[in-house]
Design a protein around this motif. Structure first.
Motif, PDB file in Angstrom:
ATOM      1  N   LEU A 134      56.502  57.148  42.967  1.00 37.87           N
ATOM      2  CA  LEU A 134      57.398  57.344  41.901  1.00 37.87           C
ATOM      3  C   LEU A 134      57.283  56.883  40.787  1.00 37.87           C
ATOM      4  O   LEU A 134      57.469  57.210  39.522  1.00 37.87           O
ATOM      5  N   TRP A 135      56.400  55.672  40.961  1.00 39.25           N
ATOM      6  CA  TRP A 135      56.225  54.693  39.563  1.00 39.25           C
ATOM      7  C   TRP A 135      54.981  55.330  38.990  1.00 39.25           C
ATOM      8  O   TRP A 135      55.134  55.416  37.516  1.00 39.25           O
ATOM      9  N   ARG A 136      54.213  56.226  39.553  1.00 41.94           N
ATOM     10  CA  ARG A 136      53.047  56.911  38.841  1.00 41.94           C
ATOM     11  C   ARG A 136      54.010  58.008  38.021  1.00 41.94           C
ATOM     12  O   ARG A 136      53.583  58.390  36.859  1.00 41.94           O
ATOM     13  N   ILE A 137      54.704  58.783  38.857  1.00 39.38           N
ATOM     14  CA  ILE A 137      55.531  59.793  38.071  1.00 39.38           C
ATOM     15  C   ILE A 137      56.111  59.418  36.575  1.00 39.38           C
ATOM     16  O   ILE A 137      56.305  59.933  36.028  1.00 39.38           O
ATOM     17  N   ILE A 138      56.839  58.282  36.729  1.00 37.99           N
ATOM     18  CA  ILE A 138      57.547  57.655  35.665  1.00 37.99           C
ATOM     19  C   ILE A 138      56.515  57.374  34.668  1.00 37.99           C
ATOM     20  O   ILE A 138      56.800  57.527  33.277  1.00 37.99           O
ATOM     21  N   GLN A 139      55.229  56.831  34.953  1.00 33.05           N
ATOM     22  CA  GLN A 139      54.423  56.522  33.904  1.00 33.05           C
ATOM     23  C   GLN A 139      53.984  57.923  33.160  1.00 33.05           C
ATOM     24  O   GLN A 139      53.655  57.907  32.136  1.00 33.05           O
ATOM     25  N   ASN A 140      53.860  59.065  34.105  1.00 29.81           N
ATOM     26  CA  ASN A 140      53.560  60.362  33.599  1.00 29.81           C
ATOM     27  C   ASN A 140      54.706  60.703  32.471  1.00 29.81           C
ATOM     28  O   ASN A 140      54.206  61.404  31.449  1.00 29.81           O
ATOM     29  N   PHE A 141      55.870  60.469  32.818  1.00 31.56           N
ATOM     30  CA  PHE A 141      56.779  61.032  32.056  1.00 31.56           C
ATOM     31  C   PHE A 141      56.696  60.448  30.663  1.00 31.56           C
ATOM     32  O   PHE A 141      57.058  61.038  29.538  1.00 31.56           O
ATOM     33  N   SER A 142      56.307  58.867  30.591  1.00 32.24           N
ATOM     34  CA  SER A 142      56.131  58.038  29.512  1.00 32.24           C
ATOM     35  C   SER A 142      54.873  59.003  28.656  1.00 32.24           C
ATOM     36  O   SER A 142      55.225  58.894  27.428  1.00 32.24           O
ATOM     37  N   ARG A 143      54.047  59.475  29.188  1.00 36.06           N
ATOM     38  CA  ARG A 143      53.044  60.085  28.372  1.00 36.06           C
ATOM     39  C   ARG A 143      53.381  61.312  27.949  1.00 36.06           C
ATOM     40  O   ARG A 143      53.059  61.795  26.812  1.00 36.06           O
ATOM     41  N   GLU A 144      54.080  62.297  29.054  1.00 37.78           N
ATOM     42  CA  GLU A 144      54.187  63.626  28.666  1.00 37.78           C
ATOM     43  C   GLU A 144      55.349  63.633  27.330  1.00 37.78           C
ATOM     44  O   GLU A 144      55.160  64.411  26.587  1.00 37.78           O
ATOM     45  N   PHE A 145      56.301  62.618  27.334  1.00 38.76           N
ATOM     46  CA  PHE A 145      57.354  62.610  26.473  1.00 38.76           C
ATOM     47  C   PHE A 145      57.085  61.758  25.355  1.00 38.76           C
ATOM     48  O   PHE A 145      58.111  61.292  24.859  1.00 38.76           O
ATOM     49  N   SER A 146      55.698  61.208  25.270  1.00 41.98           N
ATOM     50  CA  SER A 146      55.559  60.202  23.934  1.00 41.98           C
ATOM     51  C   SER A 146      56.165  60.593  22.788  1.00 41.98           C
ATOM     52  O   SER A 146      56.470  59.906  21.998  1.00 41.98           O
ATOM     53  N   ALA A 147      55.884  61.752  22.482  1.00 39.65           N
ATOM     54  CA  ALA A 147      56.432  62.151  20.733  1.00 39.65           C
ATOM     55  C   ALA A 147      57.716  62.005  20.794  1.00 39.65           C
ATOM     56  O   ALA A 147      58.383  61.778  19.761  1.00 39.65           O
ATOM     57  N   VAL A 148      58.705  62.271  21.807  1.00 41.97           N
ATOM     58  CA  VAL A 148      60.203  62.136  21.839  1.00 41.97           C
ATOM     59  C   VAL A 148      60.279  60.609  21.389  1.00 41.97           C
ATOM     60  O   VAL A 148      61.220  60.370  20.522  1.00 41.97           O
ATOM     61  N   ILE A 149      59.838  59.661  22.433  1.00 44.38           N
ATOM     62  CA  ILE A 149      59.998  58.368  22.146  1.00 44.38           C
ATOM     63  C   ILE A 149      59.525  57.752  20.902  1.00 44.38           C
ATOM     64  O   ILE A 149      59.879  56.905  20.227  1.00 44.38           O
ATOM     65  N   LEU A 150      58.429  58.485  20.313  1.00 47.66           N
ATOM     66  CA  LEU A 150      57.794  57.868  18.904  1.00 47.66           C
ATOM     67  C   LEU A 150      58.768  58.180  18.089  1.00 47.66           C
ATOM     68  O   LEU A 150      58.878  57.269  17.099  1.00 47.66           O
ATOM     69  N   ILE A 151      59.300  59.312  17.929  1.00 45.62           N
ATOM     70  CA  ILE A 151      60.225  59.717  16.681  1.00 45.62           C
ATOM     71  C   ILE A 151      61.175  58.791  16.761  1.00 45.62           C
ATOM     72  O   ILE A 151      61.812  58.254  15.837  1.00 45.62           O
ATOM     73  N   ASP A 152      61.917  58.720  18.012  1.00 48.21           N
ATOM     74  CA  ASP A 152      63.272  57.650  17.989  1.00 48.21           C
ATOM     75  C   ASP A 152      62.727  56.286  17.581  1.00 48.21           C
ATOM     76  O   ASP A 152      63.656  55.512  17.334  1.00 48.21           O
ATOM     77  N   SER A 153      61.489  56.028  17.648  1.00 50.29           N
ATOM     78  CA  SER A 153      61.247  54.546  17.396  1.00 50.29           C
ATOM     79  C   SER A 153      61.270  54.282  16.132  1.00 50.29           C
ATOM     80  O   SER A 153      61.148  53.005  15.602  1.00 50.29           O
ATOM     81  N   ILE A 154      60.783  55.070  15.207  1.00 55.19           N
ATOM     82  CA  ILE A 154      60.395  54.821  14.039  1.00 55.19           C
ATOM     83  C   ILE A 154      61.238  55.593  12.694  1.00 55.19           C
ATOM     84  O   ILE A 154      61.207  55.157  11.583  1.00 55.19           O
ATOM     85  N   LEU A 155      62.202  56.445  13.247  1.00 60.08           N
ATOM     86  CA  LEU A 155      62.987  57.178  12.373  1.00 60.08           C
ATOM     87  C   LEU A 155      64.575  57.006  12.681  1.00 60.08           C
ATOM     88  O   LEU A 155      64.530  56.775  13.915  1.00 60.08           O
ATOM     89  N   VAL A 156      65.266  56.774  11.733  1.00 59.72           N
ATOM     90  CA  VAL A 156      66.887  56.702  12.096  1.00 59.72           C
ATOM     91  C   VAL A 156      67.314  57.890  12.112  1.00 59.72           C
ATOM     92  O   VAL A 156      66.929  59.081  11.859  1.00 59.72           O
ATOM     93  N   PRO A 157      68.494  58.232  13.022  1.00 59.49           N
ATOM     94  CA  PRO A 157      69.145  59.528  13.071  1.00 59.49           C
ATOM     95  C   PRO A 157      69.457  60.270  11.828  1.00 59.49           C
ATOM     96  O   PRO A 157      69.065  61.385  11.876  1.00 59.49           O
ATOM     97  N   GLN A 158      69.831  59.625  10.755  1.00 60.55           N
ATOM     98  CA  GLN A 158      69.887  60.042   9.444  1.00 60.55           C
ATOM     99  C   GLN A 158      68.772  61.056   8.905  1.00 60.55           C
ATOM    100  O   GLN A 158      68.602  62.276   8.413  1.00 60.55           O
ATOM    101  N   GLU A 159      67.750  60.421   9.008  1.00 62.49           N
ATOM    102  CA  GLU A 159      66.082  60.922   8.598  1.00 62.49           C
ATOM    103  C   GLU A 159      65.719  62.129   9.505  1.00 62.49           C
ATOM    104  O   GLU A 159      65.303  63.010   9.037  1.00 62.49           O
ATOM    105  N   ILE A 160      66.164  62.033  10.956  1.00 57.87           N
ATOM    106  CA  ILE A 160      65.750  63.039  11.693  1.00 57.87           C
ATOM    107  C   ILE A 160      66.789  64.232  11.749  1.00 57.87           C
ATOM    108  O   ILE A 160      66.342  65.221  11.400  1.00 57.87           O
ATOM    109  N   ASP A 161      67.855  63.923  11.071  1.00 57.65           N
ATOM    110  CA  ASP A 161      68.799  65.200  10.907  1.00 57.65           C
ATOM    111  C   ASP A 161      68.631  65.888   9.649  1.00 57.65           C
ATOM    112  O   ASP A 161      68.855  67.095   9.560  1.00 57.65           O
TER     113      ASP A 161
END
Length: 291
Positions: A134-161
């Motif tokens: 299960l932990w391995r799958i969680i780590q796979n989620f992190s890699r697969e959805f890395s772009a989602v996390i990246l955008i949320d980490s460096i842009l504020v909601p207004q910029e994304i909107d």
């Protein structure tokens, strides 16, 4: 890199995985980032030393060190290789530079299975294997959805909107174009191994499975919200989504949920780090973080 039956080596990225991590290269593609050429084996001590001194330990120098060590390496005996291989399959040793709990290594000597049966070693080992899988799958989620996390980490909601509304052409946002396809989130879930997760449910506690379910749900739902953002031409913010709120509150204290939702940047990564902390705590690895 092992001491007895315990693996001490950590598979690390020469150029860091996420923005802000050591030696991160934004021009790298995801496949290049996780390719063998960008990976190097380190002991935990030197992993920390090297990441704290990027000026001295450049990507070029780390690559040179890696090549020198590989050139000097000698073949070990089959018995020694088998011994280390057994230790390896008992570990989740994919260590990145997220700055959060996803860099945590899980191994059998660290896990305390709740209500472990006495006298049934096979069942005990299967429970540990279920936690590791299960932990391995969680780590796979992190890699697969890395772009989602990246955008949320460096842009504020207004910029994304502004991007989704066509008012600002932010080139970086192009990494989310794949989510125009509503099946992309499901595909990434499958790639991460979520379809196999159900096999582990009978061997873990209900609490651990619930935490895993919430982590999986947060990744999948935030990705689907981006698909809806393309359709509606406005940012459908996970912070305002009732589904995400219910998922987070199923595991995290109300104060922690309110905290991550009030963060204008990096809230999603923070929420996932907290959820991972609770997962590891339930597995007997550590205490959950308070924030």
């Amino acid at each position: 890199m092992a001491l007895g039956d315990t693996l001490t080596g950590e598979v690390c990225h020469i150029k860091g995985v996420r923005l802000g991590s050591a030696r991160h290269d934004p021009d790298q593609t995801p496949s290049e980032r996780h390719h063998y050429a960008n990976l190097v084996l380190m002991c935990p001590t030197h992993h920390t030393v090297i990441d704290d001194d990027e000026k001295s330990y450049t990507p070029e120098r780390l690559l040179e060190i890696k090549q020198e060590h590989e050139a000097a390496a000698t073949q070990i005996s089959d018995s020694e290789a088998s011994k280390v291989a057994v230790s390896f399959v008992q570990n989740v040793a994919n260590v990145g530079q997220s700055g959060g709990l996803s860099a945590h290594t899980v191994n059998t000597s660290s896990i305390t299975v709740h209500s472990a049966p006495s006298g049934n070693h096979l069942v005990y080992q299967r429970q540990i294997a279920a936690i590791e899988n299960l932990w391995r799958i969680i780590q796979n989620f992190s890699r697969e959805f890395s772009a989602v996390i990246l955008i949320d980490s460096i842009l504020v909601p207004q910029e994304i909107d502004e991007y989704f509304g066509g008012r600002d052409n932010i080139n970086l946002m192009e990494i989310l174009d794949e989510y125009r396809n509503q099946m992309q989130a499901i595909h990434k879930m499958s790639q991460a191994g979520s379809e196999d997760a159900g096999n582990e449910k009978p061997f873990v506690t209900q609490r651990l499975w619930s935490i895993f379910f919430v982590i999986q749900g947060i990744y999948g739902r935030t990705a689907l919200l981006l698909t809806n953002s393309f359709k509606e031409r406005k940012f459908v913010d996970w912070r305002n989504d009732r589904g995400c709120d219910q998922l987070l509150r199923a595991v995290l204290p109300a104060q922690s949920v309110d905290h991550v939702k009030n963060l204008q940047m990096n809230g999603l990564r923070t929420a996932i780090d907290l959820l991972e902390g609770h997962f590891l705590a339930e597995a007997g690895m550590n205490r959950p973080q308070s924030q």
